[in-house]
Motif scaffolding. Structure first.
Motif, mmCIF file in Angstrom:
data_model
loop_
_atom_site.group_PDB
_atom_site.id
_atom_site.type_symbol
_atom_site.label_atom_id
_atom_site.label_comp_id
_atom_site.label_asym_id
_atom_site.label_seq_id
_atom_site.Cartn_x
_atom_site.Cartn_y
_atom_site.Cartn_z
ATOM 1 N N LEU A 39 19.996 0.528 34.922
ATOM 2 C CA LEU A 39 20.705 1.780 35.182
ATOM 3 C C LEU A 39 19.634 2.752 34.940
ATOM 4 N N ILE A 40 20.018 3.347 33.323
ATOM 5 C CA ILE A 40 19.633 4.051 32.572
ATOM 6 C C ILE A 40 18.032 4.271 32.658
ATOM 7 N N THR A 41 17.891 2.436 32.224
ATOM 8 C CA THR A 41 15.804 2.820 32.781
ATOM 9 C C THR A 41 15.119 3.684 34.333
ATOM 10 N N LYS A 42 16.370 2.599 35.518
ATOM 11 C CA LYS A 42 16.213 3.661 36.581
ATOM 12 C C LYS A 42 16.142 5.296 35.987
ATOM 13 N N ARG A 43 17.259 5.489 36.401
ATOM 14 C CA ARG A 43 17.645 7.324 36.172
ATOM 15 C C ARG A 43 16.578 7.888 35.458
ATOM 16 N N VAL A 44 16.008 7.350 34.012
ATOM 17 C CA VAL A 44 15.675 8.444 33.152
ATOM 18 C C VAL A 44 13.937 7.663 33.307
ATOM 19 N N LYS A 50 9.107 12.584 37.617
ATOM 20 C CA LYS A 50 9.053 14.015 37.869
ATOM 21 C C LYS A 50 8.441 14.697 36.875
ATOM 22 N N TRP A 51 9.051 14.825 35.922
ATOM 23 C CA TRP A 51 8.697 16.051 34.528
ATOM 24 C C TRP A 51 6.930 15.783 34.226
ATOM 25 N N VAL A 52 6.105 14.653 34.568
ATOM 26 C CA VAL A 52 5.291 14.639 34.297
ATOM 27 C C VAL A 52 4.345 14.316 35.466
ATOM 28 N N GLU A 53 4.935 14.734 36.984
ATOM 29 C CA GLU A 53 3.873 15.467 37.764
ATOM 30 C C GLU A 53 2.911 16.538 37.439
ATOM 31 N N THR A 71 17.824 10.660 28.062
ATOM 32 C CA THR A 71 18.986 9.454 27.683
ATOM 33 C C THR A 71 20.246 10.246 26.746
ATOM 34 N N ARG A 72 19.990 10.912 26.102
ATOM 35 C CA ARG A 72 21.695 11.397 25.073
ATOM 36 C C ARG A 72 22.561 11.071 26.611
ATOM 37 N N GLN A 73 22.503 11.347 27.828
ATOM 38 C CA GLN A 73 23.700 11.417 28.133
ATOM 39 C C GLN A 73 24.485 9.989 28.437
ATOM 40 N N TYR A 74 23.669 8.923 28.033
ATOM 41 C CA TYR A 74 23.807 7.977 28.530
ATOM 42 C C TYR A 74 23.659 6.845 27.476
ATOM 43 N N SER A 75 23.625 7.458 25.844
ATOM 44 C CA SER A 75 23.301 6.313 25.092
ATOM 45 C C SER A 75 22.739 7.299 24.086
#
Length: 89
Positions: A39-44, A50-53, A71-75
């Motif tokens: 889940l974390i890998t997919k979302r992050v 999007k950020w690097v586009e 990642t802070r919001q997950y772990s």
């Protein structure tokens, strides 16, 4: 693809697959469950893509800061890994 410079000042190409495998490895290393890792890998990775586009060049430090933020919001442990990547602690 996004370019970035490595320690020898040579440009590298940003690779989403490499980022995903690095995130998976680091998430497993801090003890997250298999489901959490996926889940974390997919979302992050989606947010980082999007950020690097719209960027021509990013630094490795900028990339790690952004990954830490996402990642802070997950772990907190995983965020800590990226906040301190390549630093002597």
């Amino acid at each position: 693809m996004m370019g970035r410079k490595n320690h020898t000042k040579e440009a590298e190409v940003f690779d989403l697959k490499t980022l995903e495998s690095q995130l998976m490895r680091d998430a497993k290393a801090v003890g997250l469950s298999k489901d959490s890792v996926a889940l974390i890998t997919k979302r992050v990775s989606r947010e980082i893509a999007k950020w690097v586009e719209d960027k021509e060049v990013i630094t490795k430090d900028d990339l790690y800061r952004k990954i830490a933020k996402e990642t802070r919001q997950y772990s907190q442990d995983l965020a800590y890994v990226y906040e301190n990547r390549d630093k002597i602690i």
